[in-house]
Write a protein that holds these residues in place. Structure first.
Motif, mmCIF file in Angstrom:
data_model
loop_
_atom_site.group_PDB
_atom_site.id
_atom_site.type_symbol
_atom_site.label_atom_id
_atom_site.label_comp_id
_atom_site.label_asym_id
_atom_site.label_seq_id
_atom_site.Cartn_x
_atom_site.Cartn_y
_atom_site.Cartn_z
ATOM 1 N N UNK A 27 0.868 -1.177 0.000
ATOM 2 C CA UNK A 27 0.000 0.000 0.000
ATOM 3 C C UNK A 27 0.904 1.226 0.000
ATOM 4 N N UNK A 28 0.715 2.085 -1.001
ATOM 5 C CA UNK A 28 1.555 3.266 -1.177
ATOM 6 C C UNK A 28 0.810 4.502 -0.663
ATOM 7 N N UNK A 29 1.461 5.242 0.215
ATOM 8 C CA UNK A 29 0.894 6.508 0.688
ATOM 9 C C UNK A 29 1.764 7.690 0.281
ATOM 10 N N UNK A 30 2.789 7.426 -0.492
ATOM 11 C CA UNK A 30 3.674 8.476 -0.968
ATOM 12 C C UNK A 30 4.821 7.864 -1.744
ATOM 13 N N UNK A 31 5.766 8.680 -2.148
ATOM 14 C CA UNK A 31 6.923 8.234 -2.906
ATOM 15 C C UNK A 31 8.196 8.512 -2.129
ATOM 16 N N UNK A 32 9.163 7.639 -2.292
ATOM 17 C CA UNK A 32 10.495 7.906 -1.773
ATOM 18 C C UNK A 32 11.063 9.106 -2.510
ATOM 19 N N UNK A 33 11.671 10.034 -1.795
ATOM 20 C CA UNK A 33 12.276 11.217 -2.398
ATOM 21 C C UNK A 33 13.772 10.986 -2.593
ATOM 22 N N UNK A 34 14.265 11.393 -3.757
ATOM 23 C CA UNK A 34 15.684 11.256 -4.058
ATOM 24 C C UNK A 34 16.512 11.956 -2.982
ATOM 25 N N UNK A 35 17.518 11.247 -2.488
ATOM 26 C CA UNK A 35 18.467 11.675 -1.451
ATOM 27 C C UNK A 35 17.882 11.665 -0.041
ATOM 28 N N UNK A 36 16.625 11.211 0.129
ATOM 29 C CA UNK A 36 16.096 11.022 1.478
ATOM 30 C C UNK A 36 16.758 9.820 2.138
ATOM 31 N N UNK A 37 16.842 9.855 3.463
ATOM 32 C CA UNK A 37 17.201 8.663 4.225
ATOM 33 C C UNK A 37 15.960 7.783 4.293
ATOM 34 N N UNK A 38 16.090 6.560 3.793
ATOM 35 C CA UNK A 38 14.963 5.622 3.758
ATOM 36 C C UNK A 38 15.165 4.603 4.871
ATOM 37 N N UNK A 39 14.160 4.445 5.710
ATOM 38 C CA UNK A 39 14.217 3.531 6.849
ATOM 39 C C UNK A 39 13.202 2.421 6.655
ATOM 40 N N UNK A 40 13.664 1.194 6.831
ATOM 41 C CA UNK A 40 12.783 0.023 6.744
ATOM 42 C C UNK A 40 12.646 -0.587 8.136
ATOM 43 N N UNK A 41 11.392 -0.697 8.602
ATOM 44 C CA UNK A 41 11.087 -1.329 9.890
ATOM 45 C C UNK A 41 10.362 -2.634 9.577
ATOM 46 N N UNK A 42 10.979 -3.770 9.925
ATOM 47 C CA UNK A 42 10.457 -5.085 9.549
ATOM 48 C C UNK A 42 10.093 -5.892 10.786
ATOM 49 N N UNK A 43 8.983 -6.640 10.690
ATOM 50 C CA UNK A 43 8.513 -7.459 11.802
ATOM 51 C C UNK A 43 8.028 -8.804 11.261
ATOM 52 N N UNK A 44 8.493 -9.899 11.864
ATOM 53 C CA UNK A 44 7.963 -11.224 11.521
ATOM 54 C C UNK A 44 6.558 -11.322 12.106
ATOM 55 N N UNK A 45 5.567 -11.548 11.242
ATOM 56 C CA UNK A 45 4.175 -11.525 11.694
ATOM 57 C C UNK A 45 3.520 -12.897 11.757
ATOM 58 N N UNK A 46 4.065 -13.900 11.048
ATOM 59 C CA UNK A 46 3.439 -15.225 11.083
ATOM 60 C C UNK A 46 4.412 -16.270 10.558
ATOM 61 N N UNK A 47 4.267 -17.506 11.054
ATOM 62 C CA UNK A 47 5.020 -18.666 10.567
ATOM 63 C C UNK A 47 4.045 -19.830 10.505
ATOM 64 N N UNK A 48 3.937 -20.483 9.333
ATOM 65 C CA UNK A 48 3.020 -21.608 9.167
ATOM 66 C C UNK A 48 3.702 -22.701 8.356
ATOM 67 N N UNK A 49 3.322 -23.944 8.624
ATOM 68 C CA UNK A 49 3.802 -25.096 7.861
ATOM 69 C C UNK A 49 2.628 -25.687 7.095
ATOM 70 N N UNK A 50 2.855 -25.945 5.801
ATOM 71 C CA UNK A 50 1.816 -26.532 4.955
ATOM 72 C C UNK A 50 2.436 -27.652 4.127
ATOM 73 N N UNK A 51 1.553 -28.426 3.443
ATOM 74 C CA UNK A 51 2.008 -29.506 2.578
ATOM 75 C C UNK A 51 1.763 -29.102 1.128
ATOM 76 N N UNK A 52 2.776 -29.290 0.278
ATOM 77 C CA UNK A 52 2.652 -29.004 -1.142
ATOM 78 C C UNK A 52 3.044 -30.206 -1.968
#
Length: 283
Positions: free
Chosen positions: A97-122
């Motif tokens: 979901x985009x709420x804006x654009x990265x600006x050239x020469x801005x410091x870009x910060x990524x905040x990441x969180x593991x939200x789920x882990x599941x095992x399935x059969x394929x």
């Protein structure tokens, strides 16, 4: 061979909630290299100008030492992501979901969180799916909220498509994509991706059993988002994508699109082949 019975799902789910932050400046030089890779004109790379969509996949990347890579070129298991004891790792899909654009020469910060882990059969055995949420900030602005789905599977030669799957339909809008080895190599370089399936032909054919170099899932998603932007005239506010079957550099790849009530339905496919990746774009 690891199977669902030997995957300690309770232990792996302890990684849910684990958080990681990283940052990097969106330099004008990176923007120029990104645009050159996709054969765009240099465009406006002045300070504060809007950077191309999907550039965030080239920013704030883990800088793993070469000696810490596994035999397939991926970083070894553990760290931020759970140590899933299945050696093959690929992107299964995601939503943005985009709420804006990265600006050239801005410091870009990524905040990441593991939200789920599941095992399935394929079809190929046990699969472990890890969901990671990302917030992408450009300066003080939240510009992208993303969920990334990662799939782990066992080693071994992999079928390129399931039997009986119908060929993909023709879209009202169609465009060829460049799956040449130089294109795949340059995208790997942009994203600091050492996975050998994208550039090492002897490895991918003799060890993993594919017929050619594998076209990156994120690269296909980027092509489809750019295609949607060209058709509609403006970038979508929401974009979801899902991988269905791998595609390779040994045959042409087409981008397809059809209008829907919400926006556009898009997909990639080789001529006569099944859908490789599907996507939805909405404004």
């Amino acid at each position: 061979m690891t199977d669902a019975a030997t995957l300690d799902i309770d232990d792996l789910r302890r990684w849910i909630g684990r958080r990681e932050e990283a940052s990097e400046r969106a330099t004008a030089d990176l923007v120029r290299r990104f645009r050159a890779t996709f054969d765009d004109d240099p465009g406006d790379v002045a300070v504060g100008a809007a950077a191309p969509r999907m550039l965030h996949w080239c920013l704030a990347l883990p800088a793993v030492q070469t000696r810490a890579l596994g035999s397939d070129g991926h970083p070894a298991r553990g760290g931020f992501l759970p140590p899933v004891p299945l050696p093959r790792r690929m992107w299964a899909g995601g939503s943005l979901a985009f709420t804006g654009d990265i600006a050239v020469e801005d410091e870009v910060r990524r905040v990441s969180t593991v939200t789920d882990v599941q095992v399935k059969h394929g079809r190929s055995g046990s699969l472990c799916f890890v969901a990671v949420g990302h917030e992408i900030w450009s300066g003080e602005r939240l510009v992208i909220s993303e969920v990334q789905d990662i799939v782990y599977r066992a080693a071994g030669r992999t079928a390129t498509s399931a039997p009986g799957i119908a060929p993909a339909p023709e879209g009202r809008h169609r465009r060829p994509a460049d799956t040449s080895a130089p294109m795949l190599f340059r995208y790997s370089a942009l994203t600091f991706n050492g996975h050998r399936i994208h550039y090492d032909h002897p490895y991918v054919t003799q060890v993993e059993g594919y017929p050619g170099l594998v076209v990156h899932g994120p690269l296909q998603a980027t092509w489809l988002l750019r295609f949607a932007t060209d058709i509609h005239g403006t970038p979508p506010a929401r974009f979801t994508f899902r991988g269905h079957s791998p595609v390779f550099d040994d045959a042409p790849l087409m981008l397809h699109a059809e209008e829907t009530a919400e926006g556009l339905s898009l997909w990639t496919a080789r001529p006569g082949g099944p859908v490789a990746m599907s996507a939805e774009a909405a404004w």
